[in-house]
Design an enzyme around this catalytic site. Structure first.
Site, mmCIF file in Angstrom:
data_model
loop_
_atom_site.group_PDB
_atom_site.id
_atom_site.type_symbol
_atom_site.label_atom_id
_atom_site.label_comp_id
_atom_site.label_asym_id
_atom_site.label_seq_id
_atom_site.Cartn_x
_atom_site.Cartn_y
_atom_site.Cartn_z
ATOM 1 N N GLU A 168 17.963 39.759 -8.552
ATOM 2 C CA GLU A 168 17.731 41.221 -8.607
ATOM 3 C C GLU A 168 18.386 41.857 -9.842
ATOM 4 O O GLU A 168 18.887 42.976 -9.803
ATOM 5 C CB GLU A 168 18.147 41.890 -7.289
ATOM 6 C CG GLU A 168 17.319 41.322 -6.132
ATOM 7 C CD GLU A 168 17.224 42.189 -4.913
ATOM 8 O OE1 GLU A 168 17.411 43.402 -5.022
ATOM 9 O OE2 GLU A 168 16.926 41.638 -3.846
HETATM 10 N N1 CAA Z 1 13.295 53.456 -12.236
HETATM 11 C C1 CAA Z 1 12.134 54.014 -12.689
HETATM 12 N N2 CAA Z 1 11.603 53.728 -13.912
HETATM 13 C C2 CAA Z 1 12.271 52.874 -14.694
HETATM 14 C C3 CAA Z 1 13.495 52.277 -14.304
HETATM 15 C C4 CAA Z 1 14.003 52.612 -13.017
HETATM 16 N N3 CAA Z 1 15.140 52.068 -12.543
HETATM 17 N N4 CAA Z 1 13.912 51.462 -15.305
HETATM 18 C C5 CAA Z 1 13.003 51.558 -16.291
HETATM 19 N N5 CAA Z 1 12.013 52.413 -15.924
HETATM 20 C C6 CAA Z 1 10.848 52.831 -16.719
HETATM 21 C C7 CAA Z 1 11.302 53.413 -18.069
HETATM 22 O O1 CAA Z 1 11.619 54.777 -17.957
HETATM 23 C C8 CAA Z 1 10.098 53.168 -18.952
HETATM 24 O O2 CAA Z 1 9.151 54.155 -18.709
HETATM 25 P P1 CAA Z 1 8.366 54.874 -19.960
HETATM 26 O O3 CAA Z 1 7.774 53.753 -20.778
HETATM 27 O O4 CAA Z 1 7.346 55.724 -19.289
HETATM 28 O O5 CAA Z 1 9.382 55.649 -20.724
HETATM 29 C C9 CAA Z 1 9.533 51.847 -18.398
HETATM 30 O O6 CAA Z 1 10.038 51.696 -17.048
HETATM 31 C C10 CAA Z 1 9.952 50.644 -19.228
HETATM 32 O O7 CAA Z 1 11.356 50.632 -19.216
HETATM 33 P P2 CAA Z 1 12.242 49.972 -20.377
HETATM 34 O O8 CAA Z 1 11.692 50.363 -21.711
HETATM 35 O O9 CAA Z 1 13.657 50.306 -20.090
HETATM 36 O O10 CAA Z 1 11.911 48.433 -20.148
HETATM 37 P P3 CAA Z 1 12.600 47.145 -20.740
HETATM 38 O O11 CAA Z 1 11.545 46.171 -21.058
HETATM 39 O O12 CAA Z 1 13.572 47.523 -21.810
HETATM 40 O O13 CAA Z 1 13.360 46.534 -19.459
HETATM 41 C C11 CAA Z 1 15.169 46.201 -17.943
HETATM 42 C C12 CAA Z 1 14.353 47.181 -18.784
HETATM 43 C C13 CAA Z 1 16.221 47.070 -17.288
HETATM 44 C C14 CAA Z 1 15.824 45.122 -18.760
HETATM 45 C C15 CAA Z 1 14.218 45.570 -16.867
HETATM 46 O O14 CAA Z 1 13.278 44.715 -17.451
HETATM 47 C C16 CAA Z 1 14.957 44.833 -15.783
HETATM 48 O O15 CAA Z 1 15.561 45.448 -14.889
HETATM 49 N N6 CAA Z 1 14.915 43.469 -15.802
HETATM 50 C C17 CAA Z 1 15.471 42.669 -14.734
HETATM 51 C C18 CAA Z 1 14.429 42.340 -13.736
HETATM 52 C C19 CAA Z 1 15.012 41.916 -12.431
HETATM 53 O O16 CAA Z 1 15.906 42.553 -11.882
HETATM 54 N N7 CAA Z 1 14.465 40.836 -11.862
HETATM 55 C C20 CAA Z 1 14.882 40.395 -10.590
HETATM 56 C C21 CAA Z 1 13.751 39.713 -9.923
HETATM 57 S S1 CAA Z 1 13.448 40.192 -8.319
HETATM 58 C C22 CAA Z 1 14.403 39.189 -7.340
HETATM 59 O O17 CAA Z 1 15.380 38.632 -7.741
HETATM 60 C C23 CAA Z 1 13.864 39.190 -5.977
HETATM 61 C C24 CAA Z 1 14.353 38.202 -4.985
HETATM 62 O O18 CAA Z 1 13.558 37.529 -4.363
HETATM 63 C C25 CAA Z 1 15.800 38.241 -4.578
#
Ligand code: CAA
Length: 384
Positions: free
Chosen positions: A368
């Site tokens: 996550e």
């Molecule tokens: N809430 C709402 N919108 C969001 C947000 C949030 N928390 N975070 C980003 N966004 C939106 C941004 O505002 C942006 O919108 P606009 O383009 O309209 O401005 C869009 O999403 C893209 O955001 P970023 O430009 O910030 O995207 P990024 O490519 O730089 O990535 C990141 C951001 C935080 C690194 C993200 O990719 C991330 O969280 N990665 C990790 C993924 C993750 O947690 N994976 C876990 C897998 S699930 C799992 O483990 C499940 C299981 O079975 C246990």
């Protein structure tokens, strides 16, 4: 400002503690050794109303707040983190996402049984399919494609590290619909796991949370009805990010529970075990370790509760949930390692539980969103 819990919170905490002691503790070592999914325990979680804790009663949930969820997750994770991750994914990634963004028809058809955790007397839980073999932290670079075919989407691709992968009846799948649009071209879909074209991989052979069910899932020409898309076209990445912010409160609470469970065991052992003529708790080196454990756990708990309160009061919780997760998971890794150290050789064998807790703690720094991702989220918010 008052940190006192309500009577209802105390009741939830006690119910979770009783469940953990009576239903999870017996057999937790065997399930870990034999990689046995805790189906019986998860069915009982359904009966307790712990699989849809924050879902409104009209959708079959318990209608509780996020603070209650943190308390329950901590208690159950003190004893069995494989049970608690199963619970966490269903509650905060699957049910919460559908409650927030699903249509009434989706809630009626899918959220109700998912929140109940059972359908026709059988276990009915969900899984959240975002990660792929080559897209974990960089979640926008996923390759799973959902091609718009008019009245349905055609889904092709592979998802990895899916908690509840072989057990879930419902998958929430993120896929590219308009790859040229980057994060704005991703959609989220509800996919029933028994559809033709879905292949469930074998259970992953993991370091920790061994009893939980983690798989890869592949999709080959799977037809997904149009009405199963969640939210407006292109909303899938935001859906995933928003949902994960809540999921991170669950995993932070899991880490908190693993840490506090390990500390309880280290404290008990330090009172019994003698070295150099006295119980080891009388040695200052042990006292200082226990002091640091207690302090870090207390700080982790406050961060978890802060994130939960932010969510319950409709404040933005993206940053507070990331802070809770990174701090609690690093606390869990540190506390469990020290708990093993305090146990000496006994800490290294299965009967004393802390070696399992140390293995279980590691994943909380990875899934996550890794600790590195949490730091990206936090620093972006501080520096913006
Ligand atoms: N809430 C709402 N919108 C969001 C947000 C949030 N928390 N975070 C980003 N966004 C939106 C941004 O505002 C942006 O919108 P606009 O383009 O309209 O401005 C869009 O999403 C893209 O955001 P970023 O430009 O910030 O995207 P990024 O490519 O730089 O990535 C990141 C951001 C935080 C690194 C993200 O990719 C991330 O969280 N990665 C990790 C993924 C993750 O947690 N994976 C876990 C897998 S699930 C799992 O483990 C499940 C299981 O079975 C246990």
């Amino acid at each position: 400002m008052d940190f006192k819990f309500s009577e209802e919170h105390e009741m939830i905490r006690q119910a979770a503690r009783d469940f953990a002691q009576n239903e999870c503790l017996p057999g937790v070592i065997d399930r870990d050794i034999n990689h046995t999914f805790p189906k019986e325990q998860v069915m009982k979680l359904a009966d307790l109303g712990f699989l849809g804790m924050m879902v409104k009663p009209e959708y079959g949930g318990s209608g509780l707040d996020t603070v209650s969820y943190v308390l329950a997750m901590e208690e159950i994770s003190k004893v069995d983190a494989s049970v608690s991750v199963t619970m966490s994914v269903n509650n905060s990634l699957v049910c919460y996402g559908l409650q927030e963004f699903g249509t009434e028809a989706q809630k009626e058809k899918y959220l109700k049984p998912l929140a109940h955790g059972k359908k026709d007397g059988e276990l009915y839980i969900g899984a959240f399919l975002l990660s792929e073999p080559e897209a974990g932290s960089d979640a926008t670079s996923q390759r799973t494609i959902a091609e718009d075919k008019g009245d349905y989407y055609l889904l092709n691709g592979v998802k990895n590290w899916i908690t509840n992968g072989g057990t879930a009846s419902v998958f929430l799948v993120m896929a590219q619909t308009h790859p040229e649009k980057g994060s704005h071209g991703i959609n989220a879909f509800i996919v029933e796991s028994n559809q033709p074209g879905i292949t469930i991989g074998p259970r992953e052979n993991k370091l920790g949370i061994v009893a939980s069910d983690t798989r890869s899932i592949s999709f080959q020409d799977v037809k997904v009805p149009k009405e199963n898309r969640v939210g407006a076209d292109g909303f899938g990445f935001k859906f995933a990010m928003h949902t994960l912010s809540g999921g991170r409160i669950g995993i932070a609470s899991q880490a908190l529970g693993i840490a506090s469970g390990a500390m309880e065991r280290a404290v008990a052992y330090s009172k019994e075990r003698k070295a150099f003529g006295v119980p080891i708790k009388d040695h200052q080196i042990i006292q200082f370790k226990i002091a640091d454990m207690a302090t870090r756990i207390s700080a982790a708990r406050l961060l978890c509760l802060q994130a939960a309160l932010d969510k319950d009061h409709d404040r933005d919780y993206t940053t507070s949930s990331a802070m809770a997760k990174v701090f609690a998971s690093e606390t869990a890794m540190w506390v469990t390692t020290e708990a093993v150290q305090i146990h000496g050789g006994y800490g290294y064998v299965k009967e004393f539980h802390v070696e399992r807790m140390m293995r279980d703690a590691k994943i909380t720094q990875i899934y996550e969103g890794t600790s590195e991702i949490q730091r990206i989220v936090i620093s972006r918010s501080v520096l913006k």
